[in-house]
Scaffold this active site. Structure first.
Site, PDB file in Angstrom:
ATOM      1  N   ARG A  53       0.863  -1.189   0.000  1.00  0.00           N
ATOM      2  CA  ARG A  53       0.000   0.000   0.000  1.00  0.00           C
ATOM      3  C   ARG A  53       0.897   1.236   0.000  1.00  0.00           C
ATOM      4  O   ARG A  53       2.106   1.118   0.049  1.00  0.00           O
ATOM      5  CB  ARG A  53      -1.003   0.004   1.166  1.00  0.00           C
ATOM      6  CG  ARG A  53      -0.701  -0.762   2.400  1.00  0.00           C
ATOM      7  CD  ARG A  53       0.281  -0.119   3.345  1.00  0.00           C
ATOM      8  NE  ARG A  53       0.105   1.300   3.483  1.00  0.00           N
ATOM      9  CZ  ARG A  53       1.086   2.146   3.714  1.00  0.00           C
ATOM     10  NH1 ARG A  53       2.342   1.736   3.801  1.00  0.00           N
ATOM     11  NH2 ARG A  53       0.879   3.427   3.846  1.00  0.00           N
ATOM     12  N   GLY A  54       0.267   2.418  -0.051  1.00  0.00           N
ATOM     13  CA  GLY A  54       1.047   3.642  -0.194  1.00  0.00           C
ATOM     14  C   GLY A  54       1.120   3.969  -1.688  1.00  0.00           C
ATOM     15  O   GLY A  54       1.431   3.088  -2.507  1.00  0.00           O
ATOM     16  N   ALA A  55       0.819   5.225  -2.018  1.00  0.00           N
ATOM     17  CA  ALA A  55       0.642   5.585  -3.429  1.00  0.00           C
ATOM     18  C   ALA A  55       1.819   5.207  -4.344  1.00  0.00           C
ATOM     19  O   ALA A  55       1.626   4.541  -5.366  1.00  0.00           O
ATOM     20  CB  ALA A  55       0.323   7.076  -3.522  1.00  0.00           C
ATOM     21  N   ARG A  90      -7.340  -0.186  -6.760  1.00  0.00           N
ATOM     22  CA  ARG A  90      -7.620   0.856  -5.756  1.00  0.00           C
ATOM     23  C   ARG A  90      -7.855   2.169  -6.509  1.00  0.00           C
ATOM     24  O   ARG A  90      -7.091   2.497  -7.419  1.00  0.00           O
ATOM     25  CB  ARG A  90      -6.474   1.005  -4.748  1.00  0.00           C
ATOM     26  CG  ARG A  90      -6.418  -0.176  -3.772  1.00  0.00           C
ATOM     27  CD  ARG A  90      -5.526   0.100  -2.584  1.00  0.00           C
ATOM     28  NE  ARG A  90      -6.159   0.981  -1.611  1.00  0.00           N
ATOM     29  CZ  ARG A  90      -5.501   1.471  -0.547  1.00  0.00           C
ATOM     30  NH1 ARG A  90      -4.229   1.189  -0.350  1.00  0.00           N
ATOM     31  NH2 ARG A  90      -6.128   2.253   0.311  1.00  0.00           N
ATOM     32  N   GLN A 202      -1.981   2.312  10.043  1.00  0.00           N
ATOM     33  CA  GLN A 202      -0.685   2.309   9.348  1.00  0.00           C
ATOM     34  C   GLN A 202       0.381   3.071  10.145  1.00  0.00           C
ATOM     35  O   GLN A 202       1.566   2.773  10.034  1.00  0.00           O
ATOM     36  CB  GLN A 202      -0.820   2.959   7.967  1.00  0.00           C
ATOM     37  CG  GLN A 202      -1.647   2.162   6.968  1.00  0.00           C
ATOM     38  CD  GLN A 202      -3.084   2.639   6.932  1.00  0.00           C
ATOM     39  OE1 GLN A 202      -3.641   3.064   7.956  1.00  0.00           O
ATOM     40  NE2 GLN A 202      -3.705   2.574   5.779  1.00  0.00           N
ATOM     41  N   ASP A 243      -1.896  10.842  -1.806  1.00  0.00           N
ATOM     42  CA  ASP A 243      -2.259   9.813  -2.794  1.00  0.00           C
ATOM     43  C   ASP A 243      -2.649  10.420  -4.125  1.00  0.00           C
ATOM     44  O   ASP A 243      -2.588   9.757  -5.161  1.00  0.00           O
ATOM     45  CB  ASP A 243      -3.401   8.949  -2.252  1.00  0.00           C
ATOM     46  CG  ASP A 243      -2.887   8.112  -1.105  1.00  0.00           C
ATOM     47  OD1 ASP A 243      -2.790   8.652   0.015  1.00  0.00           O
ATOM     48  OD2 ASP A 243      -2.538   6.943  -1.333  1.00  0.00           O
ATOM     49  N   ASN A 253      -5.129  12.711   0.993  1.00  0.00           N
ATOM     50  CA  ASN A 253      -4.285  11.756   1.733  1.00  0.00           C
ATOM     51  C   ASN A 253      -5.181  10.959   2.678  1.00  0.00           C
ATOM     52  O   ASN A 253      -6.411  11.154   2.722  1.00  0.00           O
ATOM     53  CB  ASN A 253      -3.187  12.522   2.497  1.00  0.00           C
ATOM     54  CG  ASN A 253      -2.125  11.600   3.070  1.00  0.00           C
ATOM     55  OD1 ASN A 253      -1.625  10.714   2.374  1.00  0.00           O
ATOM     56  ND2 ASN A 253      -1.799  11.755   4.334  1.00  0.00           N
TER      57      ASN A 253
HETATM   58  O1  MRU Z   1      -4.423   3.269   2.334  1.00  0.00           O
HETATM   59  P1  MRU Z   1      -2.948   3.437   2.218  1.00  0.00           P
HETATM   60  O2  MRU Z   1      -2.193   2.846   3.364  1.00  0.00           O
HETATM   61  O3  MRU Z   1      -2.429   2.973   0.872  1.00  0.00           O
HETATM   62  O4  MRU Z   1      -2.750   4.995   2.285  1.00  0.00           O
HETATM   63  C1  MRU Z   1      -1.465   5.523   2.265  1.00  0.00           C
HETATM   64  C2  MRU Z   1      -1.432   6.960   2.507  1.00  0.00           C
HETATM   65  O5  MRU Z   1      -2.426   7.627   2.646  1.00  0.00           O
HETATM   66  C3  MRU Z   1      -0.096   7.606   2.434  1.00  0.00           C
HETATM   67  O6  MRU Z   1      -0.036   8.702   3.283  1.00  0.00           O
HETATM   68  C4  MRU Z   1       0.098   8.074   0.996  1.00  0.00           C
HETATM   69  O7  MRU Z   1       0.005   6.985   0.113  1.00  0.00           O
HETATM   70  C5  MRU Z   1       1.342   8.732   0.776  1.00  0.00           C
HETATM   71  S1  MRU Z   1       2.585   7.517   0.784  1.00  0.00           S
HETATM   72  C6  MRU Z   1       4.025   7.922   0.297  1.00  0.00           C
END
Ligand code: MRU
Length: 369
Positions: A53-55, A90, A202, A243, A253
């Site tokens: 996960r994470g963009a 997603r 997270q 994101d 975000n």
């Molecule tokens: O749902 P997630 O865990 O994928 O969400 C991640 C976030 O919101 C992070 O803050 C975002 O992706 C920035 S990551 C470098």
């Protein structure tokens, strides 16, 4: 980044066969396990279920997924199906579309016989570039932390962050955490206040684990504690990830980010978003209107997972009455007026179209509203 003395990225390609290796983020901080992805559907599922996960990491994983598709069957129809499967895994992080759009056109222009090879090269390139990009974000964010250190005299710079925007959310370094790792490595005393980040935690599970592994001083707080700490003068600056960011500087975000930005604004505390240019959606202007917000399973709100002290095993328990319903919007939008700066690989921009276009004129011109 280092895990028990060994260097890891969050994703890498196997040497000998078409396989993608990832760290299973659903098990951290209690177990460190590497998972193998061999097919497009396994890859899309790993994104959907947040094994990764994470963009930026979602984008890199989608690129690797398209490589797996090309290695199995490089016919155009199969690549187009894979593109759609991965894209729909997603909805909010635009890096997914960005990575897939970088892969598909050159693959279709390539003779069928060499598509798999090119897909591997492109996926590897996207992963390597992500590492360099995030290191650049780290350098630019480091100057902001250094400035804060100069004015905070003899105490550590206190930084609040939300969710996990560390190396696990990218291929390496992270976005919001990259400047923090670099400040720590440069000997600047920093202390990080880590929002637990309900419902998936997270912050509590991943950010705290990363900071601990790197030796960075930190405290996990309930999501609702940040405003109070700001009023008490305990936070010097906030840095979060994103994101999807509009060309005008609205920052989408993890859910709860907006409330932290409001509290920071009310208390005169600088609020920064750190993001690679692959997170900027040049085709939209108004975040609240134009960004699709992922609605995840209500079970992520009604239940919580953790380590059971008695059995030493992971346990999942319900925390709301059986008859109550729950809602789970996964992201929110912080309007640009509450963002003091956007830290990118090319420098820190004002959160505005003018600021972002000045740093990325070519991207802004080729991808328009
Ligand atoms: O749902 P997630 O865990 O994928 O969400 C991640 C976030 O919101 C992070 O803050 C975002 O992706 C920035 S990551 C470098």
């Amino acid at each position: 980044m280092q895990v028990d003395g060994s260097h890891f990225r969050s994703i890498w390609l196997a040497d000998a066969k078409p396989e993608v290796l990832v760290i299973d983020q659903t098990l951290l901080p209690f177990a460190f396990e590497v998972r193998t992805l061999s097919t497009v559907s396994e890859t899309a599922l790993a994104i959907r279920n947040m094994v990764v996960r994470g963009a930026p990491l979602i984008g890199a994983t989608a690129a690797c997924g398209l490589y797996l598709a090309a290695a199995t069957d490089s016919a155009e129809a199969n690549l187009r199906d894979a593109y759609q499967d991965l894209l729909s895994s997603r909805p909010t992080a635009v890096n997914l579309r960005w990575a897939l759009d970088r892969m598909l056109p050159p693959l279709l222009a390539e003779p069928k016989s060499t598509r798999a090879e090119l897909a591997r090269t492109l996926a590897q390139q996207i992963c390597d570039e992500d590492v360099a990009t995030n290191s650049g974000i780290g350098d630019h964010g480091l100057s902001l932390i250094s400035e804060a250190a100069n004015s905070s005299r003899d105490r550590a710079v206190n930084i609040l962050t939300h969710c996990n925007a560390g190396w696990l959310a990218t291929v390496d370094w992270g976005t919001a955490l990259a400047p923090i790792f670099k400040a720590h490595d440069a000997g600047i005393p920093v202390h990080v206040w880590v929002d637990e980040t309900r419902p998936r935690n997270q912050g509590a599970s991943l950010t705290a684990w990363e900071l601990g592994a790197h030796g960075v001083s930190h405290t996990v707080i309930a999501d609702n504690a940040g405003g109070h700490l700001m009023q008490q003068g305990k936070i010097d600056l906030c840095i979060v990830g994103s994101d999807r960011t509009t060309r005008t500087g609205d920052v989408c975000n993890k859910i709860g980010t907006y409330l932290k930005a409001l509290a920071a604004h009310d208390n005169g505390i600088p609020f920064y978003a750190a993001l690679p240019s692959s997170t900027i959606d040049w085709t939209i202007r108004e975040g609240i209107r134009d960004i699709p917000i992922e609605e995840r399973s209500a079970e992520e709100v009604s239940h919580i997972s953790g380590l059971d002290n008695e059995t030493g095993k992971l346990a999942r328990v319900r925390i709301i009455p059986e008859a109550s319903s729950a809602a789970n919007p996964a992201f929110d939008v912080t309007p640009r007026k509450f963002v003091d700066g956007i830290i990118t690989e090319r420098g820190t921009a004002e959160a505005s179209e003018k600021g972002l276009v000045a740093l990325f004129p070519q991207e802004a011109e080729t991808r328009t509203v």
